[in-house]
Design a protein around this motif. Structure first.
Motif, PDB file in Angstrom:
ATOM      1  N   UNK A  49       0.826  -1.256   0.009  1.00  0.00           N
ATOM      2  CA  UNK A  49       0.077  -0.019  -0.132  1.00  0.00           C
ATOM      3  C   UNK A  49       0.795   1.205   0.018  1.00  0.00           C
ATOM      4  N   UNK A  50       0.075   2.335  -0.203  1.00  0.00           N
ATOM      5  CA  UNK A  50       1.013   3.726  -0.287  1.00  0.00           C
ATOM      6  C   UNK A  50       1.522   4.138   1.050  1.00  0.00           C
ATOM      7  N   UNK A  51       0.956   3.428   2.215  1.00  0.00           N
ATOM      8  CA  UNK A  51       1.673   3.586   3.713  1.00  0.00           C
ATOM      9  C   UNK A  51       2.809   3.362   3.495  1.00  0.00           C
ATOM     10  N   UNK A  52       3.264   2.033   2.911  1.00  0.00           N
ATOM     11  CA  UNK A  52       4.512   1.449   2.856  1.00  0.00           C
ATOM     12  C   UNK A  52       5.205   1.785   1.806  1.00  0.00           C
ATOM     13  N   UNK A  90       5.238   4.718   0.125  1.00  0.00           N
ATOM     14  CA  UNK A  90       5.596   6.290   0.185  1.00  0.00           C
ATOM     15  C   UNK A  90       6.042   6.552   1.731  1.00  0.00           C
ATOM     16  N   UNK A  91       5.221   6.108   2.603  1.00  0.00           N
ATOM     17  CA  UNK A  91       5.379   6.371   3.885  1.00  0.00           C
ATOM     18  C   UNK A  91       6.080   5.746   4.788  1.00  0.00           C
ATOM     19  N   UNK A  92       6.779   4.521   4.340  1.00  0.00           N
ATOM     20  CA  UNK A  92       7.527   3.681   5.245  1.00  0.00           C
ATOM     21  C   UNK A  92       7.036   3.097   6.323  1.00  0.00           C
ATOM     22  N   UNK A  93       5.790   2.898   6.260  1.00  0.00           N
ATOM     23  CA  UNK A  93       4.928   2.445   7.445  1.00  0.00           C
ATOM     24  C   UNK A  93       4.159   1.083   7.349  1.00  0.00           C
ATOM     25  N   UNK A  94       4.260   0.127   8.149  1.00  0.00           N
ATOM     26  CA  UNK A  94       3.714  -1.267   8.181  1.00  0.00           C
ATOM     27  C   UNK A  94       2.100  -0.849   8.475  1.00  0.00           C
ATOM     28  N   UNK A  95       1.137  -1.088   7.947  1.00  0.00           N
ATOM     29  CA  UNK A  95      -0.164  -0.834   8.334  1.00  0.00           C
ATOM     30  C   UNK A  95      -0.953  -2.140   8.345  1.00  0.00           C
ATOM     31  N   UNK A  96      -0.161  -3.297   8.265  1.00  0.00           N
ATOM     32  CA  UNK A  96      -1.120  -4.658   8.707  1.00  0.00           C
ATOM     33  C   UNK A  96      -0.136  -5.642   9.177  1.00  0.00           C
ATOM     34  N   UNK A  97      -0.612  -6.810   9.738  1.00  0.00           N
ATOM     35  CA  UNK A  97       0.168  -7.694  10.199  1.00  0.00           C
ATOM     36  C   UNK A  97      -0.399  -9.020  10.188  1.00  0.00           C
ATOM     37  N   UNK A  98       0.131 -10.352   9.933  1.00  0.00           N
ATOM     38  CA  UNK A  98      -0.306 -11.590   9.882  1.00  0.00           C
ATOM     39  C   UNK A  98       0.334 -12.253  10.932  1.00  0.00           C
ATOM     40  N   UNK A 143       2.886  -9.374   5.657  1.00  0.00           N
ATOM     41  CA  UNK A 143       2.419 -10.063   4.590  1.00  0.00           C
ATOM     42  C   UNK A 143       3.184  -9.695   3.284  1.00  0.00           C
ATOM     43  N   UNK A 144       3.705  -8.573   3.407  1.00  0.00           N
ATOM     44  CA  UNK A 144       4.500  -7.850   2.397  1.00  0.00           C
ATOM     45  C   UNK A 144       6.112  -8.436   2.181  1.00  0.00           C
ATOM     46  N   UNK A 145       6.556  -9.110   3.193  1.00  0.00           N
ATOM     47  CA  UNK A 145       7.874  -9.579   3.224  1.00  0.00           C
ATOM     48  C   UNK A 145       7.744 -10.821   2.231  1.00  0.00           C
ATOM     49  N   UNK A 146       8.554 -10.788   1.257  1.00  0.00           N
ATOM     50  CA  UNK A 146       8.736 -12.043   0.317  1.00  0.00           C
ATOM     51  C   UNK A 146       8.945 -13.322   0.941  1.00  0.00           C
ATOM     52  N   UNK A 147       7.992 -14.261   0.671  1.00  0.00           N
ATOM     53  CA  UNK A 147       7.923 -15.451   1.290  1.00  0.00           C
ATOM     54  C   UNK A 147       7.155 -16.472   0.434  1.00  0.00           C
ATOM     55  N   UNK A 148       7.274 -17.738   0.862  1.00  0.00           N
ATOM     56  CA  UNK A 148       6.740 -19.037   0.091  1.00  0.00           C
ATOM     57  C   UNK A 148       6.514 -20.091   0.912  1.00  0.00           C
ATOM     58  N   UNK A 200      -5.391 -11.931  10.578  1.00  0.00           N
ATOM     59  CA  UNK A 200      -5.081 -10.614  10.070  1.00  0.00           C
ATOM     60  C   UNK A 200      -5.522  -9.460  10.819  1.00  0.00           C
ATOM     61  N   UNK A 201      -4.501  -8.261  10.950  1.00  0.00           N
ATOM     62  CA  UNK A 201      -4.901  -7.175  11.823  1.00  0.00           C
ATOM     63  C   UNK A 201      -4.387  -5.961  10.961  1.00  0.00           C
ATOM     64  N   UNK A 202      -5.245  -4.917  11.109  1.00  0.00           N
ATOM     65  CA  UNK A 202      -5.145  -3.653  10.035  1.00  0.00           C
ATOM     66  C   UNK A 202      -4.842  -2.604  11.019  1.00  0.00           C
ATOM     67  N   UNK A 203      -4.190  -1.468  10.596  1.00  0.00           N
ATOM     68  CA  UNK A 203      -3.960  -0.345  11.157  1.00  0.00           C
ATOM     69  C   UNK A 203      -5.211   0.483  10.647  1.00  0.00           C
ATOM     70  N   UNK A 204      -5.847   1.531  11.293  1.00  0.00           N
ATOM     71  CA  UNK A 204      -6.749   2.296  10.697  1.00  0.00           C
ATOM     72  C   UNK A 204      -6.415   2.772   9.236  1.00  0.00           C
ATOM     73  N   UNK A 205      -7.416   2.660   8.437  1.00  0.00           N
ATOM     74  CA  UNK A 205      -7.421   2.833   6.958  1.00  0.00           C
ATOM     75  C   UNK A 205      -6.592   1.972   6.233  1.00  0.00           C
ATOM     76  N   UNK A 206      -6.213   1.002   6.582  1.00  0.00           N
ATOM     77  CA  UNK A 206      -5.528   0.070   5.755  1.00  0.00           C
ATOM     78  C   UNK A 206      -6.499  -0.806   4.778  1.00  0.00           C
TER      79      UNK A 206
END
Length: 281
Positions: free
Chosen positions: A128-131, A133-141, A203-208, A224-230
């Motif tokens: 997402x743009x948050x990551x 451009x903003x270099x911010x993580x807005x979701x986690x798994x 979940x953006x970290x490359x994996x398999x 799955x957990x989000x920051x507001x707006x994710x």
């Protein structure tokens, strides 16, 4: 449910700098022995029943490659849901990385069965743009294995630090071209958690998922957990019945991005990942 007993381990594990350093650095973090084995054994039994049921329903289990499925479920389908989402470490990670208004948007499970093959290297959705451009993580798994993972069971493999990679040229902004695979293979770490361990990742970290050469399945619960707006809730359909909702702790209710329903409805899975259906590209 139990939490880590060693006071020094607990203190370090809950430090915001440790949590942020892990998720903004390697892109993955974990806590060993977060739950006792009996709790996980019960979860494993419930997932087994839910998986068999999902395989009988059209669209109940979404293919994530040969012999590999993902199933989205309802929170009240598992008896340990409240234990999981109110675990002090889970709450600490969410608050530290996503902020105090984090939202739970997804619960489900992956099952790599015997015969599952290497997935293509990927991230679970476009950055997402948050990551970007903003270099911010807005979701986690968060992931919880229901078995003791062994080397031949197709362990989860991750390329640390790649959550910051520019994915604009990837196929669907999720699948890097094969020319980049050598880099991921050089970085790759295989994870072999035991029953009771919990991990969290971007979940953006490359994996398999890798090849399961064993005769055992390797089910893993996904939260799955989000920051507001994710807005990842748009890919999911978290439902809770009014009866179950009324039993929940008040401070948990504000962290649920869900529909309150009279009766649970069959979930129409929105988070399909086309590039995983055929296995390694």
């Amino acid at each position: 449910m139990t939490i880590t007993k060693n006071s020094e381990t607990s203190r370090v594990t809950f430090e915001p700098a440790v949590i942020m350093g892990a998720l903004y650095g390697p892109g993955i973090h974990g806590l060993k022995g977060a739950f006792d084995r009996k709790w996980v054994e019960e979860l494993a039994k419930e997932i087994d029943v839910l998986y068999k049921d999902a395989l009988q329903r059209p669209g109940g289990a979404v293919g994530r490659g040969p012999k590999r499925h993902y199933v989205e479920i309802h929170p009240e389908d598992i008896s340990g849901f409240v234990d999981l989402v109110t675990h002090p470490w889970v709450k600490a990670v969410c608050e530290t990385v996503l902020g105090p208004e984090y939202k739970i948007v997804e619960i489900g499970f992956d099952v790599p069965n015997p015969g599952a093959v290497n997935q293509p290297w990927h991230r679970d959705f476009p950055a997402p743009e948050d990551t970007v451009k903003g270099r911010r993580l807005n979701s986690l798994a968060f992931n919880i294995t229901t078995v003791d993972v062994e080397e031949d069971m197709g362990p989860f493999e991750i390329a640390p630090g790649t959550q910051w990679d520019d994915g604009s040229e990837y196929e669907s902004e999720m699948f890097p071209e094969k020319e980049l695979y050598s880099r991921y293979e050089a970085l790759a770490e295989q994870k072999m958690p035991k029953m009771g361990d919990i991990s969290v990742r971007s979940a953006l970290t490359i994996h398999r998922g890798t090849t399961n050469n064993s005769n055992k399945s390797r089910p893993v619960l996904v939260l799955g957990v989000d920051a507001p707006g994710a807005n990842n809730h748009e890919r999911h359909d978290l439902q809770i019945t009014k009866k179950f909702y009324e039993t929940l702790p008040e401070d948990l209710k504000g962290h649920l991005m869900c529909r309150i329903v009279d009766e649970l409805e069959v979930i129409v899975q929105e988070h399909t990942i086309e590039g995983l259906k055929m296995g390694e590209a």
